[in-house]
Design a protein around this motif. Structure first.
Motif, PDB file in Angstrom:
ATOM      1  N   THR A  26      10.536   1.753  13.633  1.00  0.00           N
ATOM      2  CA  THR A  26       9.101   1.571  13.442  1.00  0.00           C
ATOM      3  C   THR A  26       8.770   1.928  12.005  1.00  0.00           C
ATOM      4  OG1 THR A  26       6.908   2.116  14.306  1.00  0.00           O
ATOM      5  CG2 THR A  26       8.475   3.926  14.116  1.00  0.00           C
ATOM      6  N   ARG A  27       7.614   1.502  11.557  1.00  0.00           N
ATOM      7  CA  ARG A  27       7.186   1.808  10.190  1.00  0.00           C
ATOM      8  C   ARG A  27       6.168   2.939  10.233  1.00  0.00           C
ATOM      9  NH1 ARG A  27       9.315  -1.750   6.745  1.00  0.00           N
ATOM     10  NH2 ARG A  27      10.041  -3.733   7.613  1.00  0.00           N
ATOM     11  N   GLN A  28       6.400   3.949   9.419  1.00  0.00           N
ATOM     12  CA  GLN A  28       5.574   5.153   9.411  1.00  0.00           C
ATOM     13  C   GLN A  28       4.905   5.289   8.049  1.00  0.00           C
ATOM     14  OE1 GLN A  28       7.306   9.359   9.177  1.00  0.00           O
ATOM     15  NE2 GLN A  28       6.806   9.183  11.344  1.00  0.00           N
ATOM     16  N   ARG A  29       3.589   5.484   8.085  1.00  0.00           N
ATOM     17  CA  ARG A  29       2.850   5.648   6.831  1.00  0.00           C
ATOM     18  C   ARG A  29       3.041   7.049   6.283  1.00  0.00           C
ATOM     19  NH1 ARG A  29      -3.031   2.659   7.624  1.00  0.00           N
ATOM     20  NH2 ARG A  29      -2.204   0.537   7.885  1.00  0.00           N
ATOM     21  N   GLU A  30       3.056   7.137   4.950  1.00  0.00           N
ATOM     22  CA  GLU A  30       3.240   8.423   4.291  1.00  0.00           C
ATOM     23  C   GLU A  30       2.038   8.718   3.407  1.00  0.00           C
ATOM     24  OE1 GLU A  30       7.038   7.837   2.305  1.00  0.00           O
ATOM     25  OE2 GLU A  30       7.933   9.202   3.757  1.00  0.00           O
TER      26      GLU A  30
ATOM     27  N   THR B 262       4.893   3.029   3.216  1.00  0.00           N
ATOM     28  CA  THR B 262       5.463   3.154   4.551  1.00  0.00           C
ATOM     29  C   THR B 262       6.971   3.271   4.437  1.00  0.00           C
ATOM     30  OG1 THR B 262       5.692   0.753   4.828  1.00  0.00           O
ATOM     31  CG2 THR B 262       3.624   1.753   5.567  1.00  0.00           C
TER      32      THR B 262
ATOM     33  N   THR C 103      12.734   4.963  16.280  1.00  0.00           N
ATOM     34  CA  THR C 103      11.848   5.342  17.370  1.00  0.00           C
ATOM     35  C   THR C 103      12.559   6.368  18.262  1.00  0.00           C
ATOM     36  OG1 THR C 103      12.662   3.517  18.730  1.00  0.00           O
ATOM     37  CG2 THR C 103      10.704   3.099  17.385  1.00  0.00           C
TER      38      THR C 103
ATOM     39  N   THR D 100      10.643   3.141   7.008  1.00  0.00           N
ATOM     40  CA  THR D 100      11.180   2.771   8.307  1.00  0.00           C
ATOM     41  C   THR D 100      11.873   3.970   8.927  1.00  0.00           C
ATOM     42  OG1 THR D 100      11.509   0.507   7.535  1.00  0.00           O
ATOM     43  CG2 THR D 100      12.696   1.158   9.507  1.00  0.00           C
TER      44      THR D 100
END
Length: 204
Positions: free
Chosen positions: A105-109, A117, A122, A119
């Motif tokens: 999933t792509r996670q914002r920082e 973002t 999960t 990767t």
């Protein structure tokens, strides 16, 4: 799951000050494929050359693709040639496959308006399996991770104290280390060339 997929999950999941270069990871994934094919008895090694055996039924489509890509006529391909040929862009292929399977999933920082973002894996059985192999210092996965600069700060064993691998595994790992060294040399050569070119334009 396969060793290449586990390696990629560990690379994404392990907090590291310097994540592996994409090219390094691609070479390591190609090496991981060979080690899985050795384990499945789909290939043997004759010195440094890959000798295909029977075509097993492989559930993983990328590993099956790797088996289909083997050179099946003499003179057989060397491990080194395989790493460079199969490794081209392989990290991107595995990232795409894991994302399509819902494993990434792509996670914002950050909290700024233009947040980047990254990767990340999960929370899944695949991630837990990879984490188990990593935390238990499974020799093949550990050796591949160490080759691209991934270390577990909590690990009891350092790279110098890991058990000696079987001959065929050692051959693949040695070829991988040589390919990684060559790639790093090329990076440094290009960096020096680019720096010299910049100096010419600045008049230094």
């Amino acid at each position: 799951m396969t060793t290449p997929r586990d390696l990629l999950i560990i690379a994404l999941d392990t907090a590291a000050s310097r994540p592996p270069e994409r090219g390094d990871l691609s070479l390591a994934l190609a090496g991981a494929e060979l080690l899985d094919l050795l384990s499945a008895q789909a290939i043997t090694l004759d010195g440094e050359h890959i000798v295909p055996g029977y075509r097993p039924t492989l559930d993983d489509h990328l590993l099956d693709e790797a088996a289909a890509a083997l050179v099946r006529q003499a003179p057989y391909e060397s491990v080194d040639d395989w790493l460079w040929r199969r490794g081209r862009g392989l990290a991107a292929s595995y990232l795409t496959a894991l994302e399509a399977d819902g494993q990434l999933t792509r996670q914002r920082e950050g909290r700024r308006p233009f947040r980047t973002t990254r990767t990340v894996p999960t929370d899944s059985p695949a991630r837990r399996q990879a984490a188990y192999r990593w935390s238990s210092e499974e020799p093949v996965l550990t050796a591949l991770a160490h080759a691209v600069g991934i270390y577990d700060a909590q690990a009891a064993n350092s790279p110098e104290h890991t058990p000696d691998p079987p001959d065929d595994v050692a051959t693949v790992l040695a070829a991988l280390h040589e390919a990684l060294s060559h790639l790093e040399f090329e990076r440094q050569r290009r960096a020096l060339h680019d720096a010299a070119f910049d100096n010419i334009w600045r008049g230094d």
